[in-house]
Design an enzyme around this catalytic site. Structure first.
Site, short mmCIF file in Angstrom:
data_model
loop_
_atom_site.label_atom_id
_atom_site.label_comp_id
_atom_site.label_asym_id
_atom_site.label_seq_id
_atom_site.Cartn_x
_atom_site.Cartn_y
_atom_site.Cartn_z
N LYS A 252 8.23 5.05 3.89
CA LYS A 252 6.93 5.15 4.54
C LYS A 252 6.77 6.46 5.30
O LYS A 252 5.68 7.04 5.34
CB LYS A 252 6.72 3.95 5.48
CG LYS A 252 6.55 2.63 4.74
CD LYS A 252 5.37 2.64 3.77
CE LYS A 252 5.12 1.29 3.13
NZ LYS A 252 3.96 1.29 2.22
N VAL B 167 3.61 0.45 -10.86
CA VAL B 167 3.11 1.70 -10.28
C VAL B 167 4.13 2.82 -10.34
O VAL B 167 3.79 3.99 -10.11
CB VAL B 167 2.65 1.50 -8.82
CG1 VAL B 167 1.48 0.54 -8.74
CG2 VAL B 167 3.81 1.03 -7.93
N TYR C 104 13.15 1.37 3.78
CA TYR C 104 11.72 1.15 3.96
C TYR C 104 11.12 2.21 4.89
O TYR C 104 10.08 2.80 4.60
CB TYR C 104 11.47 -0.25 4.51
CG TYR C 104 10.01 -0.60 4.63
CD1 TYR C 104 9.28 -1.02 3.52
CD2 TYR C 104 9.35 -0.50 5.86
CE1 TYR C 104 7.94 -1.33 3.63
CE2 TYR C 104 8.00 -0.82 5.97
CZ TYR C 104 7.29 -1.24 4.85
OH TYR C 104 5.96 -1.53 4.96
N SER D 249 3.05 2.68 7.33
CA SER D 249 3.62 1.69 8.24
C SER D 249 4.02 2.36 9.55
O SER D 249 4.43 3.54 9.55
CB SER D 249 4.85 1.03 7.62
OG SER D 249 5.55 0.23 8.57
N GLY E 228 -1.24 -3.17 -5.67
CA GLY E 228 -0.67 -4.27 -4.90
C GLY E 228 -1.70 -5.32 -4.58
O GLY E 228 -1.63 -5.99 -3.54
N ALA F 145 12.25 5.18 5.59
CA ALA F 145 12.24 6.49 4.93
C ALA F 145 11.12 6.60 3.91
O ALA F 145 10.46 7.64 3.79
CB ALA F 145 13.60 6.73 4.27
#
Length: 250
Positions: free
Chosen positions: A159, A65, A155, A142, A17, A157
């Site tokens: 993280k 990725v 999102y 996060s 990233g 879930a």
């Protein structure tokens, strides 16, 4: 006693990233600290722009990725260019606008989980395969992984899963001398959070629920990653370190 920066100098570090946002900040920080950097993102043009801004001669690897073979090719490229991998930073991530669970399509769910969780697993897997004792795997997590928000189920879930993955990998890789840790980021005014800050209501909500009463800045980010990639963190593994200005306290 050596500084964290000195301990990072010469270490071979993969950053996924790295084409934008927080990944670009990390690339600049590790390059400035003297690391030999491998830059990973989907956009080759973005990576070349980042590479051109660095002092060193980074390895540029454009790809997805979510692809196991691609992650393995990054590891092979690091071996060929730099002779190995000392740290692999699984930082690539995606997040959509807020949407209710009934409005979150299966395709959106799969993309978020595949990039944020499966991509993290595949990167850690590729890195661990070529690391020696003293290797470091660092996952960008996060605060939403432990304190989810309505409308961000996928999102949160992904993280939360990444934080659990870190604990499992730390147990498995510990006997090899490889540490695995996560950095649970709060709200930063760059990268995925930038568009949130442009919304006055969301901006005010986030600031009012952050103990320091401000968003994170690029200067607030690199220190913890430099520490976790260095010899100074040799006895730190299986943990999630929160960098959120106190957002998770309120």
């Amino acid at each position: 006693m050596p500084t964290v920066h000195a301990a990072v100098s010469g270490r071979r570090v993969v950053i996924t990233g790295a084409g934008r946002g927080l990944g670009r900040v990390l690339a600049a920080a590790f390059d400035a600290a003297g690391a030999q950097v491998g830059l990973v993102a989907r956009s080759e043009a973005a990576l070349k722009e980042v590479a051109g801004s660095l002092r060193g001669d980074p390895l540029v690897c454009a790809g997805d990725v979510r692809d196991a073979a691609f992650n393995e090719s990054v590891a092979a490229g690091m071996l060929e260019r730099f002779g190995g991998v000392d740290a692999w930073i699984c930082n690539a991530g995606v997040s959509p606008e807020i949407s209710a669970v009934t409005e979150t399509t299966p395709d959106v769910w799969r993309e978020i989980v595949d990039v944020n969780l499966t991509g993290t697993f595949l990167g850690a897997r590729a890195g661990a395969a070529v690391m020696k004792a003293g290797g470091r795997i660092i996952v960008t997590g996060s605060v939403l992984g432990d304190r989810p928000r309505a409308g961000l189920a996928a999102y949160s879930a992904s993280k939360g899963g990444a934080h659990s993955l870190v604990k499992a990998l730390a147990q498995e890789l510990g006997p090899q001398g490889i540490t695995v840790n996560a950095v649970a980021l709060g709200w930063f005014d760059t990268g995925l959070g930038a568009h949130w800050r442009r919304d006055t209501e969301r901006d005010n909500d986030i600031v009012s629920h952050t103990a320091l009463r401000r968003w994170g800045t690029p200067a607030d980010l690199p220190g913890i990653y430099l520490f976790l990639a260095s010899e100074s963190s040799a006895y730190v593994t299986g943990t999630t370190i929160t960098v959120d200005g106190g957002y998770s306290l309120l």
